[in-house]
Write an enzyme that holds these catalytic residues in place. Structure first.
Site, short mmCIF file in Angstrom:
data_model
loop_
_atom_site.label_atom_id
_atom_site.label_comp_id
_atom_site.label_asym_id
_atom_site.label_seq_id
_atom_site.Cartn_x
_atom_site.Cartn_y
_atom_site.Cartn_z
N ASP A 166 0.85 -1.20 0.00
CA ASP A 166 0.00 0.00 0.00
C ASP A 166 0.89 1.25 0.00
O ASP A 166 0.84 2.03 0.95
CB ASP A 166 -0.96 -0.01 1.21
CG ASP A 166 -0.24 -0.03 2.55
OD1 ASP A 166 0.97 -0.33 2.58
OD2 ASP A 166 -0.89 0.27 3.57
N ASP B 51 6.80 1.14 1.87
CA ASP B 51 6.47 0.18 0.80
C ASP B 51 7.29 0.49 -0.46
O ASP B 51 7.70 -0.42 -1.17
CB ASP B 51 4.99 0.29 0.42
CG ASP B 51 4.06 0.03 1.59
OD1 ASP B 51 3.51 -1.07 1.70
OD2 ASP B 51 3.87 0.95 2.40
N ASN C 297 -2.55 2.51 3.67
CA ASN C 297 -2.02 3.85 3.94
C ASN C 297 -2.87 4.92 3.26
O ASN C 297 -2.99 6.04 3.74
CB ASN C 297 -0.58 3.96 3.45
CG ASN C 297 0.39 3.22 4.36
OD1 ASN C 297 0.19 3.16 5.56
ND2 ASN C 297 1.43 2.66 3.77
N THR D 112 2.97 -6.18 2.74
CA THR D 112 3.49 -5.07 3.55
C THR D 112 2.37 -4.07 3.81
O THR D 112 2.59 -2.86 3.80
CB THR D 112 4.68 -4.39 2.84
OG1 THR D 112 4.22 -3.85 1.58
CG2 THR D 112 5.82 -5.35 2.58
N PHE E 43 -0.60 -0.89 12.75
CA PHE E 43 -1.49 -0.39 11.70
C PHE E 43 -2.00 -1.48 10.75
O PHE E 43 -3.23 -1.60 10.53
CB PHE E 43 -0.78 0.72 10.89
CG PHE E 43 -1.60 1.26 9.75
CD1 PHE E 43 -2.57 2.22 9.97
CD2 PHE E 43 -1.40 0.81 8.45
CE1 PHE E 43 -3.34 2.72 8.92
CE2 PHE E 43 -2.16 1.30 7.40
CZ PHE E 43 -3.13 2.26 7.63
N ASN E 44 -1.11 -2.26 10.14
CA ASN E 44 -1.55 -3.21 9.10
C ASN E 44 -2.55 -4.24 9.65
O ASN E 44 -3.48 -4.65 8.94
CB ASN E 44 -0.35 -3.95 8.50
CG ASN E 44 0.48 -3.07 7.59
OD1 ASN E 44 0.01 -2.02 7.12
ND2 ASN E 44 1.72 -3.47 7.34
N HIS F 151 9.83 0.14 8.01
CA HIS F 151 9.21 -1.14 8.33
C HIS F 151 9.27 -2.17 7.19
O HIS F 151 9.75 -3.29 7.35
CB HIS F 151 7.72 -0.94 8.67
CG HIS F 151 7.46 0.09 9.71
ND1 HIS F 151 7.62 -0.15 11.04
CD2 HIS F 151 7.04 1.38 9.61
CE1 HIS F 151 7.29 0.93 11.74
NE2 HIS F 151 6.94 1.87 10.89
N ASP F 152 8.64 -1.82 6.06
CA ASP F 152 8.28 -2.84 5.07
C ASP F 152 9.48 -3.57 4.43
O ASP F 152 9.39 -4.79 4.20
CB ASP F 152 7.39 -2.23 3.98
CG ASP F 152 6.04 -1.81 4.54
OD1 ASP F 152 5.62 -2.35 5.59
OD2 ASP F 152 5.38 -0.95 3.94
C1 BDR Z 1 3.03 -0.29 8.58
O1 BDR Z 1 1.98 0.66 8.44
C2 BDR Z 1 2.15 1.43 7.29
O2 BDR Z 1 1.91 2.79 7.55
C3 BDR Z 1 3.55 1.18 6.80
O3 BDR Z 1 3.60 1.24 5.39
C4 BDR Z 1 3.85 -0.20 7.31
O4 BDR Z 1 3.43 -1.19 6.39
C5 BDR Z 1 3.78 0.00 9.85
O5 BDR Z 1 2.93 -0.12 10.95
CA CA Z 2 2.91 -0.64 4.10
#
Ligand code: BDR
Ligand code: CA
Length: 314
Positions: free
Chosen positions: A10, A15, A39, A124, A165-166, A239-240
């Site tokens: 996303d 990403d 996102n 991701t 979040f994800n 993160h991703d």
């Molecule tokens: C995840 O949330 C998104 O905002 C980032 O792209 C990542 O995949 C981190 O919590």
């Molecule tokens: Ca992401």
């Protein structure tokens, strides 16, 4: 032999770097990029995937758009972190890379059934597309080598005190994935917070002297300001790409086996990943859980991939 993968994303600042790492590292054979709402809306995340591929010279990798909303609850986007476009910061050229017709889940299924060897899925983003794939096409699982995802945490959340979040955006989808029986590796916040894009990292990206290196540095600069404003971080966590790095070389991301359950009902904990590292609960192990990052190796691979792609486009 490079590992065949599909990245389901996303974009998203991090990403974008995950796509570049997957496309630019010789250990990976990137078969497709699929997009999902997270996102930002799926229209925006798909447009952003096209922008990333255009600027990074990634051609010949099909991009397909997927689900526009989570399985059960309404979509909540992360415009506080990623901006109105989902990838605010740099000025991108108009995309010349297009999408392929059809739904992301159908593209994934076709690849999984036709590819000569099992394929690794690297989500991701919220797991909506992956859950839909596994429920709509139960035989797809036979074509999946493993699912290596960015999401969850062994500790606290970043969307609520308990949820990352994800997973928080589509907990029902995450629950389906973790209970699917497909091998799952979870790269959560506890490990991605070890992948900090420090000023030294930004200088290395800028120092590549390519348009792409400059764009990556600008992406990280925007991400840094969001992380400083929202969470007080001195450097933002990338993160991703950690999930992609785990596929490239397992030595970069150390994992342990554990049972992982997704909390669906907690009054304050919906979307939390309950990771039983100490085996308190009598539950079978259903995941590998990332616990430690070799940050030096990680950044060498990320910057190496950006350098390789940038050299092709400059
Ligand atoms: C995840 O949330 C998104 O905002 C980032 O792209 C990542 O995949 C981190 O919590
Ligand atoms: Ca992401």
């Amino acid at each position: 032999m490079p590992v065949p993968i599909i990245i389901d994303c996303d974009p998203g600042h991090d990403d974008a770097l995950a796509i570049m790492l997957a496309a630019g590292d010789p250990a990976i054979d990137l078969l497709a990029i699929t997009t999902v709402a997270g996102n930002q809306t799926v229209e925006k995340t798909t447009f952003n995937a096209r922008r990333v591929c255009t600027v990074a010279g990634i051609t010949g990798v099909p991009i397909a758009a997927g689900c526009a909303r989570p399985l059960v609850q309404p979509l909540r986007v992360a415009d506080d972190v990623h901006g109105d476009s989902g990838m605010d910061g740099p000025r991108f050229p108009d995309p010349t890379v297009g999408t392929v017709p059809g739904h992301a889940v159908d593209l994934m299924y076709r690849i999984l059934t036709e590819h000569p060897e099992p394929v690794t899925l690297v989500p991701t983003a919220p797991l909506t597309n992956i859950a839909l794939l596994l429920t709509r096409y139960p035989d797809a699982a036979a074509g999946i080598h493993e699912i290596v995802l960015m999401g969850g945490s062994t500790e606290r959340g970043n969307k609520t005190p308990a949820a990352e979040f994800n997973i928080f955006i589509d907990p029902e989808a995450a629950d389906i994935v973790f209970r699917s029986g497909v091998p799952v590796t979870m790269c959560g916040l506890n490990v991605t917070h070890q992948a900090l894009a420090t000023p030294d990292v930004l200088a290395r990206l800028d120092g590549l002297g390519t348009e792409l290196g400059g764009i990556c540095a600008q992406l990280m600069t925007y991400f840094a300001s969001a992380y400083k404003r929202l969470w007080g971080f001195e450097a933002p966590p990338l993160h991703d790409p950690v999930a992609v790095a785990r596929v490239i070389d397992p030595a970069i991301v150390r994992c342990v086996d554990a049972s992982v359950a997704v909390e669906l009902h907690g009054q304050f904990t919906r979307g939390a990943t309950v990771v039983d590292l100490h085996r308190y609960l009598d539950r079978p192990v259903n995941a590998r859980v990332a616990v430690e990052l070799d940050a030096g190796l990680f950044w060498d691979r990320v910057i190496g991939a950006v350098e390789r792609l940038g050299a092709r486009t400059t």
